[in-house]
Design an enzyme around this catalytic site. Structure first.
Site, short mmCIF file in Angstrom:
data_model
loop_
_atom_site.label_atom_id
_atom_site.label_comp_id
_atom_site.label_asym_id
_atom_site.label_seq_id
_atom_site.Cartn_x
_atom_site.Cartn_y
_atom_site.Cartn_z
N ASN A 166 34.96 30.27 30.97
CA ASN A 166 33.63 30.28 32.02
C ASN A 166 32.52 30.85 31.10
O ASN A 166 32.65 31.22 29.97
CB ASN A 166 34.09 30.93 33.48
CG ASN A 166 34.47 32.65 33.07
OD1 ASN A 166 33.44 33.04 32.77
ND2 ASN A 166 35.63 32.97 33.29
N ASP A 221 41.48 32.55 37.27
CA ASP A 221 42.52 32.57 38.10
C ASP A 221 43.74 31.81 37.79
O ASP A 221 44.95 32.13 38.19
CB ASP A 221 41.91 31.89 39.56
CG ASP A 221 40.84 33.02 40.25
OD1 ASP A 221 40.79 33.99 40.07
OD2 ASP A 221 39.81 32.19 40.65
N ASP A 237 46.31 39.34 39.13
CA ASP A 237 45.03 39.79 39.50
C ASP A 237 45.12 41.39 39.14
O ASP A 237 45.75 42.35 39.59
CB ASP A 237 44.74 39.92 41.22
CG ASP A 237 43.40 40.20 41.38
OD1 ASP A 237 42.81 41.14 40.89
OD2 ASP A 237 42.96 39.74 42.53
N LYS A 250 41.42 43.21 48.08
CA LYS A 250 42.18 43.99 46.97
C LYS A 250 42.32 45.38 47.28
O LYS A 250 42.63 46.23 46.28
CB LYS A 250 40.93 43.76 45.75
CG LYS A 250 40.75 42.36 45.48
CD LYS A 250 40.32 42.01 44.34
CE LYS A 250 40.07 40.63 44.06
NZ LYS A 250 40.24 40.07 42.54
O1 C5P Z 1 39.53 37.45 42.83
P1 C5P Z 1 38.16 37.25 42.48
O2 C5P Z 1 38.07 36.72 41.02
O3 C5P Z 1 37.31 36.64 43.36
O4 C5P Z 1 37.60 38.68 42.44
C1 C5P Z 1 36.69 39.37 41.30
C2 C5P Z 1 36.91 40.50 41.26
O5 C5P Z 1 38.25 40.81 40.94
C3 C5P Z 1 36.23 41.10 39.91
O6 C5P Z 1 36.14 42.59 40.01
C4 C5P Z 1 37.27 40.58 38.85
O7 C5P Z 1 36.82 41.24 37.53
C5 C5P Z 1 38.69 40.85 39.46
N1 C5P Z 1 39.58 40.20 39.01
C6 C5P Z 1 40.78 40.59 38.19
N2 C5P Z 1 41.71 39.83 37.66
C7 C5P Z 1 41.87 38.63 38.13
C8 C5P Z 1 40.67 37.98 39.00
C9 C5P Z 1 39.83 38.92 39.26
O8 C5P Z 1 40.75 41.89 38.02
N3 C5P Z 1 42.95 38.01 37.98
#
Ligand code: C5P
Length: 408
Positions: free
Chosen positions: A216, A285, A314, A349
């Site tokens: 990305n 993701d 995550d 989270k």
């Molecule tokens: O789940 P999402 O991507 O929407 O959340 C963003 C936050 O979660 C950011 O702080 C990102 O660094 C963290 N994140 C993570 N591991 C993932 C996805 C997101 O630590 N697999």
């Protein structure tokens, strides 16, 4: 990127002693003045053998002082006046001989006289050694370094690498940019002194085959700015970075990873050893369910290949769920409904703090504006919502973090 003026209003006395690294001090004056400082150059006789006072005057815009008998000073006390006006004295380059002189409190020429006469409680002394590796590692020099530190001086470097004499080792003077960065950091309040921070930054790269992958637009700039700001605030910082082309902030320990799984493996086991975890990384993701051992070829295929995806772990949620979890800060990059999405993420989270920003407006840019969201409150950063450079934002976030940690 807008020009930074981190040394605005600071008056620096830059002392040069005899060493080939004097050539770097010319560049250093330019960087310090560009950063907003006024610079008064003081040179020893030996320094003048390496670079002229004419050069240093032209770059600093001030006559260079070289002698304690300089009749231009109305009271004829340059050694007193210079130190009273300065916010810091930086000796760069500092020769082995000059450090020996400082360590024993000798003062037989202007520069050492000025260092001895400075008001120690308000005018710090910073020393950037520059010498051959044998001279640097000599027990006499190491003894002097220990004495200078005990007397309150701050050593910047030395660096490691090729030396003018043709040898390789410790003793090179730091580069001008490194010295300038160290001086900027020196003046930052030590709000996180002794705290250990773990930060993720950048994108991840999820391989499809040996040459292709899914990634990305995250540049890593916000995470790297946070790492720098935390280090400047006195924290011990580990930065786990996805594939980005950014220099490591000085004094920060960096681990490079590619995939989300590698980032997870680098972060989760060490997270409990830290007091704070800041997840700025834009972690993918999903990743391809299987990795092709060889490049997927176009030839001979009538239909385009399809990929099955599988979910990545995550990292932030996993760290937050640890029994001895650090204080966790998340980032939410959204394209709309920032507050609602950020607060939902905070709950999902189970973290105390999340920083919201608009993804398309921040990716790759040097500036940003943030929304700081906790369980009860939210506020814009900066308060007027105007885009501000990421290092400035990172420094404000460190103040905010220090306050929140102190209140726990
Ligand atoms: O789940 P999402 O991507 O929407 O959340 C963003 C936050 O979660 C950011 O702080 C990102 O660094 C963290 N994140 C993570 N591991 C993932 C996805 C997101 O630590 N697999």
């Amino acid at each position: 990127m807008s020009e930074r003026t981190d040394l605005q209003g600071r008056h620096i006395v830059l002392g040069l002693t005899g060493g080939i690294a004097c050539y770097k001090s010319a560049e250093l004056v330019r960087l310090l003045t560009k950063a907003g400082a006024t610079v008064q150059v003081v040179m020893t006789e030996a320094a003048e053998a390496f670079i002229t006072a004419v050069t240093m005057q032209a770059l600093s815009g001030r006559p260079v002082v070289t002698s304690q008998w300089d009749a231009r000073e109305p009271n004829n006390m340059a050694h007193i006046n210079l130190g009273r006006e300065a916010d810091a004295i930086l000796i760069a380059p500092a020769s082995a001989d000059f450090m020996a002189k400082l360590a024993t409190g000798r003062a037989d020429e202007l520069l050492s006289l000025m260092c001895l006469a400075r008001p120690r409680e308000r005018c710090p002394l910073l020393i950037a050694p520059a010498m051959n590796r044998e001279m640097w590692s000599h027990p006499a020099t190491l003894r002097n370094v220990a004495t200078l530190r005990a007397d309150g001086a701050t050593l910047l470097g030395p660096g490691h690498g090729d030396q003018a004499c043709g040898e390789t080792g410790d003793g090179r003077m730091l580069e001008a940019q490194e010295l300038c960065d160290d001086l900027v950091a020196f003046f930052q309040p030590k709000l996180l002194a002794g705290r250990k921070l773990l930060i993720t930054a950048g994108p991840t790269f999820e391989a499809i085959d040996p040459v292709r992958g899914i990634t990305n637009h995250s540049s890593g700039k916000m995470g790297f700015a946070l790492a720098r700001a935390a280090q400047e605030a006195g924290a011990e910082v580990t930065l786990v970075a996805g594939p980005v082309h950014l220099p490591t902030p000085r004094g920060v320990r960096r681990l490079d990873v590619m995939s989300a799984q590698q980032m997870f493996d680098a972060v989760v086991p060490v997270a409990p050893q830290h007091e704070v975890f800041i997840a700025t990384a834009a972690v993918a993701d999903w990743r391809p369910a299987s990795l092709s051992a060889h490049k997927i070829k176009k030839e001979g295929k009538k239909v385009a290949p399809t990929f099955e995806l599988t979910e990545n772990p995550d990292i932030l949620a996993a760290v937050a769920a640890l029994p001895d979890a650090p204080y966790c800060v998340g980032f939410a990059a959204e394209s709309e409904n920032l507050l609602a999405h950020a607060r939902a993420k905070l709950l999902r989270k189970r973290i105390p703090l999340i920083i919201g920003n608009l993804g398309p407006a921040t990716f790759g840019r040097d500036d940003n504006s943030l929304l700081v969201v906790d369980a009860q409150t939210e506020h814009a950063l900066p308060a007027d919502g105007r885009a501000t450079d990421k290092l400035t934002l990172a420094r404000i976030l460190m103040q905010e973090l220090a306050t929140r940690l102190a209140a726990r």
